[in-house]
Scaffold this motif. Sequence first.
Motif, mmCIF file in Angstrom:
data_model
loop_
_atom_site.group_PDB
_atom_site.id
_atom_site.type_symbol
_atom_site.label_atom_id
_atom_site.label_comp_id
_atom_site.label_asym_id
_atom_site.label_seq_id
_atom_site.Cartn_x
_atom_site.Cartn_y
_atom_site.Cartn_z
ATOM 1 N N GLU A 17 31.924 6.059 15.437
ATOM 2 C CA GLU A 17 32.146 4.726 16.002
ATOM 3 C C GLU A 17 32.568 4.826 17.468
ATOM 4 O O GLU A 17 32.103 4.047 18.305
ATOM 5 C CB GLU A 17 33.197 3.960 15.198
ATOM 6 C CG GLU A 17 33.488 2.576 15.724
ATOM 7 C CD GLU A 17 32.284 1.644 15.742
ATOM 8 O OE1 GLU A 17 32.326 0.652 16.502
ATOM 9 O OE2 GLU A 17 31.298 1.888 15.026
ATOM 10 N N TRP A 18 33.431 5.784 17.797
ATOM 11 C CA TRP A 18 33.835 5.963 19.190
ATOM 12 C C TRP A 18 32.624 6.311 20.054
ATOM 13 O O TRP A 18 32.451 5.771 21.144
ATOM 14 C CB TRP A 18 34.899 7.069 19.318
ATOM 15 C CG TRP A 18 35.280 7.295 20.738
ATOM 16 C CD1 TRP A 18 36.252 6.650 21.439
ATOM 17 C CD2 TRP A 18 34.652 8.196 21.665
ATOM 18 N NE1 TRP A 18 36.278 7.110 22.738
ATOM 19 C CE2 TRP A 18 35.301 8.058 22.908
ATOM 20 C CE3 TRP A 18 33.604 9.111 21.563
ATOM 21 C CZ2 TRP A 18 34.941 8.791 24.028
ATOM 22 C CZ3 TRP A 18 33.243 9.842 22.686
ATOM 23 C CH2 TRP A 18 33.910 9.676 23.896
ATOM 24 N N ARG A 19 31.779 7.220 19.570
ATOM 25 C CA ARG A 19 30.584 7.617 20.316
ATOM 26 C C ARG A 19 29.648 6.432 20.518
ATOM 27 O O ARG A 19 29.115 6.222 21.615
ATOM 28 C CB ARG A 19 29.861 8.760 19.578
ATOM 29 C CG ARG A 19 30.616 10.081 19.630
ATOM 30 C CD ARG A 19 30.042 11.113 18.664
ATOM 31 N NE ARG A 19 28.635 11.371 18.799
ATOM 32 C CZ ARG A 19 28.111 12.244 19.660
ATOM 33 N NH1 ARG A 19 28.894 12.968 20.431
ATOM 34 N NH2 ARG A 19 26.810 12.421 19.716
ATOM 35 N N ARG A 20 29.477 5.625 19.484
ATOM 36 C CA ARG A 20 28.612 4.446 19.582
ATOM 37 C C ARG A 20 29.153 3.473 20.624
ATOM 38 O O ARG A 20 28.415 3.001 21.488
ATOM 39 C CB ARG A 20 28.477 3.767 18.216
ATOM 40 C CG ARG A 20 27.420 2.666 18.183
ATOM 41 C CD ARG A 20 27.373 2.011 16.816
ATOM 42 N NE ARG A 20 28.548 1.198 16.585
ATOM 43 C CZ ARG A 20 28.742 -0.016 17.101
ATOM 44 N NH1 ARG A 20 27.849 -0.561 17.881
ATOM 45 N NH2 ARG A 20 29.841 -0.687 16.838
ATOM 46 N N GLU A 21 30.443 3.184 20.572
ATOM 47 C CA GLU A 21 31.062 2.274 21.536
ATOM 48 C C GLU A 21 30.976 2.831 22.955
ATOM 49 O O GLU A 21 30.721 2.090 23.907
ATOM 50 C CB GLU A 21 32.528 2.014 21.170
ATOM 51 C CG GLU A 21 32.709 1.146 19.943
ATOM 52 C CD GLU A 21 32.200 -0.273 20.145
ATOM 53 O OE1 GLU A 21 32.317 -0.807 21.266
ATOM 54 O OE2 GLU A 21 31.663 -0.836 19.180
ATOM 55 N N PHE A 22 31.180 4.113 23.112
ATOM 56 C CA PHE A 22 31.078 4.767 24.418
ATOM 57 C C PHE A 22 29.684 4.547 24.999
ATOM 58 O O PHE A 22 29.526 4.181 26.168
ATOM 59 C CB PHE A 22 31.378 6.264 24.261
ATOM 60 C CG PHE A 22 31.366 7.040 25.545
ATOM 61 C CD1 PHE A 22 32.482 7.059 26.362
ATOM 62 C CD2 PHE A 22 30.247 7.765 25.923
ATOM 63 C CE1 PHE A 22 32.488 7.784 27.551
ATOM 64 C CE2 PHE A 22 30.233 8.494 27.109
ATOM 65 C CZ PHE A 22 31.362 8.497 27.925
ATOM 66 N N LEU A 23 28.661 4.760 24.180
ATOM 67 C CA LEU A 23 27.288 4.587 24.631
ATOM 68 C C LEU A 23 26.962 3.123 24.908
ATOM 69 O O LEU A 23 26.270 2.811 25.880
ATOM 70 C CB LEU A 23 26.325 5.185 23.599
ATOM 71 C CG LEU A 23 26.394 6.707 23.479
ATOM 72 C CD1 LEU A 23 25.734 7.183 22.195
ATOM 73 C CD2 LEU A 23 25.784 7.377 24.693
ATOM 74 N N LEU A 24 27.465 2.235 24.079
ATOM 75 C CA LEU A 24 27.233 0.806 24.323
ATOM 76 C C LEU A 24 27.846 0.377 25.650
ATOM 77 O O LEU A 24 27.256 -0.434 26.378
ATOM 78 C CB LEU A 24 27.808 -0.038 23.178
ATOM 79 C CG LEU A 24 27.048 0.033 21.857
ATOM 80 C CD1 LEU A 24 27.831 -0.697 20.764
ATOM 81 C CD2 LEU A 24 25.644 -0.547 22.004
ATOM 82 N N LEU A 26 27.935 2.047 28.214
ATOM 83 C CA LEU A 26 27.038 2.539 29.263
ATOM 84 C C LEU A 26 25.729 1.741 29.287
ATOM 85 O O LEU A 26 24.787 2.104 29.981
ATOM 86 C CB LEU A 26 26.728 4.019 29.036
ATOM 87 C CG LEU A 26 27.905 4.977 29.165
ATOM 88 C CD1 LEU A 26 27.504 6.370 28.680
ATOM 89 C CD2 LEU A 26 28.387 5.025 30.602
ATOM 90 N N ASN A 27 25.678 0.678 28.502
ATOM 91 C CA ASN A 27 24.493 -0.186 28.382
ATOM 92 C C ASN A 27 23.315 0.476 27.680
ATOM 93 O O ASN A 27 22.165 0.086 27.888
ATOM 94 C CB ASN A 27 24.067 -0.738 29.745
ATOM 95 C CG ASN A 27 25.120 -1.656 30.318
ATOM 96 O OD1 ASN A 27 25.683 -2.473 29.602
ATOM 97 N ND2 ASN A 27 25.406 -1.503 31.591
ATOM 98 N N VAL A 28 23.610 1.471 26.854
ATOM 99 C CA VAL A 28 22.573 2.047 26.007
ATOM 100 C C VAL A 28 22.249 1.002 24.939
ATOM 101 O O VAL A 28 23.166 0.405 24.360
ATOM 102 C CB VAL A 28 23.052 3.370 25.369
ATOM 103 C CG1 VAL A 28 22.068 3.873 24.337
ATOM 104 C CG2 VAL A 28 23.294 4.420 26.456
ATOM 105 N N PRO A 29 20.964 0.728 24.688
ATOM 106 C CA PRO A 29 20.612 -0.262 23.662
ATOM 107 C C PRO A 29 21.276 0.065 22.323
ATOM 108 O O PRO A 29 21.416 1.248 21.967
ATOM 109 C CB PRO A 29 19.087 -0.150 23.568
ATOM 110 C CG PRO A 29 18.659 0.383 24.904
ATOM 111 C CD PRO A 29 19.778 1.307 25.325
ATOM 112 N N PRO A 30 21.701 -0.964 21.601
ATOM 113 C CA PRO A 30 22.453 -0.745 20.350
ATOM 114 C C PRO A 30 21.796 0.201 19.361
ATOM 115 O O PRO A 30 22.475 1.057 18.784
ATOM 116 C CB PRO A 30 22.586 -2.152 19.757
ATOM 117 C CG PRO A 30 22.498 -3.054 20.939
ATOM 118 C CD PRO A 30 21.556 -2.388 21.903
ATOM 119 N N GLU A 31 20.488 0.089 19.158
ATOM 120 C CA GLU A 31 19.834 0.968 18.177
ATOM 121 C C GLU A 31 19.831 2.417 18.658
ATOM 122 O O GLU A 31 20.019 3.334 17.858
ATOM 123 C CB GLU A 31 18.413 0.494 17.844
ATOM 124 C CG GLU A 31 17.480 0.402 19.025
ATOM 125 C CD GLU A 31 17.622 -0.871 19.861
ATOM 126 O OE1 GLU A 31 16.983 -0.926 20.919
ATOM 127 O OE2 GLU A 31 18.362 -1.794 19.492
#
Length: 65
Positions: A17-24, A26-31
């Motif tokens: 979850e932390w990695r996903r939020e970190f990437l989000l 950075l404006n990485v698309p959610p999928e």
Amino acid sequence: MTDDATALCAEAERVEEWRREFLLNLNVPPEDAAWLARRRTVDVHLVEALIRRGASPAQAVRIVA
């Protein structure tokens, strides 16, 4: 499942979850963020560095994928 195994699973979920939020952030698309977050071999800080150096989030994802 033992208490230790349960704790490890919970920790793995928190890290993902932390990695996903970190990437989000950075404006990485959610999928793509969800997909990359599940892959522990992907360095999310490399994604960050690529974006900070001018790559689009989509380009950064393609480079590390």
